[in-house]
Design a protein around this motif. Structure first.
Motif, PDB file in Angstrom:
ATOM      1  N   ILE A  80       0.876  -1.166   0.000  1.00 35.19           N
ATOM      2  CA  ILE A  80       0.000   0.000   0.000  1.00 35.19           C
ATOM      3  C   ILE A  80       0.912   1.215   0.000  1.00 35.19           C
ATOM      4  O   ILE A  80       1.663   1.445   0.948  1.00 35.19           O
ATOM      5  N   ALA A  81       0.880   1.971  -1.083  1.00 32.44           N
ATOM      6  CA  ALA A  81       1.873   3.016  -1.345  1.00 32.44           C
ATOM      7  C   ALA A  81       1.606   4.268  -0.519  1.00 32.44           C
ATOM      8  O   ALA A  81       0.479   4.765  -0.478  1.00 32.44           O
ATOM      9  N   ALA A  82       2.676   4.794   0.104  1.00 31.17           N
ATOM     10  CA  ALA A  82       2.582   6.024   0.886  1.00 31.17           C
ATOM     11  C   ALA A  82       3.870   6.823   0.734  1.00 31.17           C
ATOM     12  O   ALA A  82       4.941   6.342   1.105  1.00 31.17           O
ATOM     13  N   CYS A  83       3.745   8.011   0.152  1.00 30.04           N
ATOM     14  CA  CYS A  83       4.873   8.928   0.034  1.00 30.04           C
ATOM     15  C   CYS A  83       4.325  10.338  -0.171  1.00 30.04           C
ATOM     16  O   CYS A  83       3.174  10.489  -0.610  1.00 30.04           O
ATOM     17  N   PRO A  84       5.087  11.393   0.124  1.00 28.88           N
ATOM     18  CA  PRO A  84       4.566  12.764   0.017  1.00 28.88           C
ATOM     19  C   PRO A  84       4.075  13.135  -1.375  1.00 28.88           C
ATOM     20  O   PRO A  84       3.074  13.847  -1.520  1.00 28.88           O
ATOM     21  N   GLU A  85       4.762  12.660  -2.424  1.00 32.41           N
ATOM     22  CA  GLU A  85       4.386  13.044  -3.792  1.00 32.41           C
ATOM     23  C   GLU A  85       3.009  12.537  -4.210  1.00 32.41           C
ATOM     24  O   GLU A  85       2.409  13.057  -5.151  1.00 32.41           O
ATOM     25  N   LEU A  86       2.519  11.514  -3.509  1.00 30.13           N
ATOM     26  CA  LEU A  86       1.185  11.023  -3.835  1.00 30.13           C
ATOM     27  C   LEU A  86       0.143  12.115  -3.592  1.00 30.13           C
ATOM     28  O   LEU A  86      -0.885  12.157  -4.267  1.00 30.13           O
ATOM     29  N   LYS A  87       0.448  13.039  -2.679  1.00 26.68           N
ATOM     30  CA  LYS A  87      -0.428  14.163  -2.419  1.00 26.68           C
ATOM     31  C   LYS A  87      -0.021  15.399  -3.220  1.00 26.68           C
ATOM     32  O   LYS A  87      -0.878  16.079  -3.801  1.00 26.68           O
ATOM     33  N   HIS A 100       3.288  -1.137 -11.454  1.00 24.21           N
ATOM     34  CA  HIS A 100       4.208  -2.010 -10.723  1.00 24.21           C
ATOM     35  C   HIS A 100       3.468  -3.244 -10.205  1.00 24.21           C
ATOM     36  O   HIS A 100       2.411  -3.130  -9.582  1.00 24.21           O
ATOM     37  N   PRO A 101       3.989  -4.442 -10.431  1.00 20.49           N
ATOM     38  CA  PRO A 101       3.288  -5.669 -10.013  1.00 20.49           C
ATOM     39  C   PRO A 101       3.062  -5.791  -8.506  1.00 20.49           C
ATOM     40  O   PRO A 101       2.149  -6.502  -8.082  1.00 20.49           O
ATOM     41  N   ALA A 102       3.888  -5.114  -7.695  1.00 22.54           N
ATOM     42  CA  ALA A 102       3.747  -5.235  -6.247  1.00 22.54           C
ATOM     43  C   ALA A 102       2.748  -4.243  -5.657  1.00 22.54           C
ATOM     44  O   ALA A 102       2.444  -4.303  -4.464  1.00 22.54           O
ATOM     45  N   LEU A 103       2.223  -3.333  -6.460  1.00 20.94           N
ATOM     46  CA  LEU A 103       1.304  -2.323  -5.948  1.00 20.94           C
ATOM     47  C   LEU A 103      -0.085  -2.918  -5.708  1.00 20.94           C
ATOM     48  O   LEU A 103      -0.653  -3.579  -6.570  1.00 20.94           O
ATOM     49  N   ALA A 104      -0.612  -2.646  -4.514  1.00 20.95           N
ATOM     50  CA  ALA A 104      -1.982  -3.061  -4.196  1.00 20.95           C
ATOM     51  C   ALA A 104      -2.915  -1.878  -4.068  1.00 20.95           C
ATOM     52  O   ALA A 104      -4.078  -1.952  -4.466  1.00 20.95           O
ATOM     53  N   SER A 132      -7.693   3.187 -12.182  1.00 22.64           N
ATOM     54  CA  SER A 132      -8.924   2.620 -11.609  1.00 22.64           C
ATOM     55  C   SER A 132      -8.755   1.162 -11.212  1.00 22.64           C
ATOM     56  O   SER A 132      -9.699   0.529 -10.732  1.00 22.64           O
ATOM     57  N   SER A 133      -7.557   0.623 -11.393  1.00 24.56           N
ATOM     58  CA  SER A 133      -7.319  -0.794 -11.121  1.00 24.56           C
ATOM     59  C   SER A 133      -6.890  -1.068  -9.692  1.00 24.56           C
ATOM     60  O   SER A 133      -7.011  -2.197  -9.214  1.00 24.56           O
ATOM     61  N   HIS A 134      -6.344  -0.070  -9.009  1.00 26.92           N
ATOM     62  CA  HIS A 134      -5.886  -0.244  -7.636  1.00 26.92           C
ATOM     63  C   HIS A 134      -6.720   0.621  -6.704  1.00 26.92           C
ATOM     64  O   HIS A 134      -7.123   1.720  -7.069  1.00 26.92           O
ATOM     65  N   PHE A 135      -6.973   0.108  -5.505  1.00 28.19           N
ATOM     66  CA  PHE A 135      -7.875   0.819  -4.609  1.00 28.19           C
ATOM     67  C   PHE A 135      -7.141   1.872  -3.783  1.00 28.19           C
ATOM     68  O   PHE A 135      -5.922   1.823  -3.620  1.00 28.19           O
ATOM     69  N   CYS A 136      -7.892   2.832  -3.296  1.00 32.08           N
ATOM     70  CA  CYS A 136      -7.382   3.826  -2.350  1.00 32.08           C
ATOM     71  C   CYS A 136      -7.740   3.379  -0.939  1.00 32.08           C
ATOM     72  O   CYS A 136      -8.829   2.850  -0.705  1.00 32.08           O
ATOM     73  N   TYR A 137      -6.826   3.615  -0.022  1.00 27.08           N
ATOM     74  CA  TYR A 137      -6.979   3.110   1.341  1.00 27.08           C
ATOM     75  C   TYR A 137      -7.006   4.269   2.333  1.00 27.08           C
ATOM     76  O   TYR A 137      -6.210   5.204   2.249  1.00 27.08           O
ATOM     77  N   LEU A 138      -7.925   4.175   3.274  1.00 27.00           N
ATOM     78  CA  LEU A 138      -8.065   5.171   4.331  1.00 27.00           C
ATOM     79  C   LEU A 138      -8.608   4.453   5.554  1.00 27.00           C
ATOM     80  O   LEU A 138      -9.469   3.573   5.435  1.00 27.00           O
ATOM     81  N   ASN A 139      -8.127   4.801   6.725  1.00 21.40           N
ATOM     82  CA  ASN A 139      -8.540   4.113   7.943  1.00 21.40           C
ATOM     83  C   ASN A 139      -9.288   5.058   8.875  1.00 21.40           C
ATOM     84  O   ASN A 139      -8.867   6.192   9.099  1.00 21.40           O
ATOM     85  N   LEU A 140     -10.401   4.560   9.443  1.00 24.24           N
ATOM     86  CA  LEU A 140     -11.273   5.371  10.284  1.00 24.24           C
ATOM     87  C   LEU A 140     -10.954   5.254  11.770  1.00 24.24           C
ATOM     88  O   LEU A 140     -10.405   4.255  12.241  1.00 24.24           O
ATOM     89  N   PHE A 141     -11.365   6.280  12.513  1.00 24.29           N
ATOM     90  CA  PHE A 141     -11.302   6.275  13.974  1.00 24.29           C
ATOM     91  C   PHE A 141     -12.138   5.130  14.557  1.00 24.29           C
ATOM     92  O   PHE A 141     -13.098   4.650  13.937  1.00 24.29           O
TER      93      PHE A 141
END
Length: 394
Positions: A80-87, A100-104, A132-141
């Motif tokens: 699950i990709a996380a880096c500043p440039e994603l924003k 990339h094959p390892a991206l979920a 549109s092939s990979h999902f976006c992830y967000l976690n709730l309180f």
């Protein structure tokens, strides 16, 4: 139709919607995982050996993330990709990552306030417009967050608005119920709210177990983590998340300690416990992956707030009797199988279970195998936080 949708989504989450063969295993995500400076095939193989399928680490830039994706691919781990440039440079960064094959998935943020929902929704749509092939992830309180943290009057409103306003494929929330030697009174209510809202929206949900000691939270035992994981699964979770895999730096407020990997990068005693539990999750994936929860109830003199007591038993079951604190009881349907799931709600003491059926059934073992179970007066001692599963129908 809803069950077919959940199965398709689970496939997508596991494989990134590629054409590779579906892996019949529930996603198991490591939060606060291998630091960027520790990126190596050896470290990612160590993560995989502990039974994790997905990794979530924050990287200082997209170059470090791409290097980690290459490493994860070599080890057979999804990221699950996380880096500043994603924003800051969303479209450009997504184009660098999307093939990339390892991206979920793409990480948006953790525990947003209600006021952040419009911006997060726009961000998710921007990512989806490119990939549109990979999902976006967000976690709730969790539901013990304050009204100020949530930005809504109630937790139910927070969850409902999140699902309505942010176009995500899964619903994820955290809740750490084991505090000292007690269980938070509102944990199962949290599972009730999220599982019902996700089901209504036709989306799978993911849920956590705590795997690092900090503040009021004790060093995790196998029973602590089993109770959280198996309760999550009994409520229909389609992914299990661990907070954390790597121990965060020590600070005076939280005093993090005893995650599976220490601050110094050494395995702790928690590593082997997590590995054992993840092996159990893998063995039971055929029961839970793509399953539909028909109902969930509780036994015991004092059932948790927001839950329902066990009512009339299903036709195949003549008697369920539990002693002690009580149990989570749920009925799941998966393809041609109907499963009765029972979880000991006590993480300190074993639970005696007496159960009778109107016909011979099969008991599902932790490795996924099954054995026949007699009809009458079966007596089991369920270890603290542990699970027992019966296949009522083929």
């Amino acid at each position: 139709m809803r069950k077919l949708f959940l199965i398709i989504i689970s496939f997508c989450l596991l494989s990134g919607c590629t054409s590779e063969k579906r892996n019949e295993q529930l996603p198991v995500l490591a939060w606060y995982s291998i630091p960027a400076e520790q990126t190596s095939v050896q470290r990612y193989l160590e993560l995989k050996d502990a039974g994790f399928t997905h990794n979530l680490s924050t990287f200082p830039d997209v170059s470090a993330l791409l290097a980690a994706l290459d490493t994860a691919q070599a080890a057979g781990i999804k990221m699950i990709a996380a880096c500043p440039e994603l924003k800051t440079a969303t479209e450009e960064t997504v184009k660098k990552l999307m093939n990339h094959p390892a991206l979920a998935a793409y990480m948006l943020r953790d525990e947003p306030n209600r006021k952040d929902f419009p911006e997060l929704g726009e961000w998710a749509r921007k990512i989806r417009s490119v990939d549109s092939s990979h999902f976006c992830y967000l976690n709730l309180f969790p539901n013990y967050a304050s009204e100020e943290q949530l930005g809504t009057k109630t937790y139910q409103e927070h969850v409902d608005l999140f699902i309505k306003e942010i176009p995500l494929k899964i619903v994820s929330f955290d809740h750490y119920p084991v505090v000292g030697d007690s269980l938070r009174a509102n944990w199962y209510e949290n599972l009730e709210i999220v599982s019902a809202a996700a089901k209504e929206a036709g989306k799978p949900f993911w849920a956590f177990t705590l795997s690092v000691a900090h503040g009021p939270y004790p060093i995790p035992t196998l029973a602590h983590m089993r109770l959280q994981v198996f309760s999550d699964l009994a409520y229909g979770a389609q992914g299990i998340e661990y907070f954390t895999y790597w121990t965060p730096p020590y600070d005076t407020a939280w005093k993090f300690n005893n995650a599976p990997i220490s601050v110094e990068g050494k395995r702790t005693s928690t590593y082997d416990k997590v590995k054992q539990l993840n092996e159990e999750i893998k063995g039971l994936s055929a029961v839970f992956l793509g399953s539909e929860v028909l109902w969930t109830a509780h036994t015991g003199d004092n059932i948790p707030s927001g839950t329902k007591p066990l009512g009339p038993l299903p036709g195949q079951v003549e008697l369920i009797k539990t002693e002690g604190t009580g149990a989570v009881v749920s009925m799941l349907k998966n393809n041609r199988h109907t499963y009765l799931v029972i979880v000991n709600r006590d993480f300190l003491k074993p639970m005696n279970l007496t159960i009778s059926f109107r016909e011979d059934v099969k008991r599902i073992m932790k490795d996924g195998s099954d054995i026949y179970c007699e009809k009458n007066n079966n007596n089991f001692e369920i270890e603290p936080g542990d699970i027992i599963i019966f296949d009522l129908k083929e």
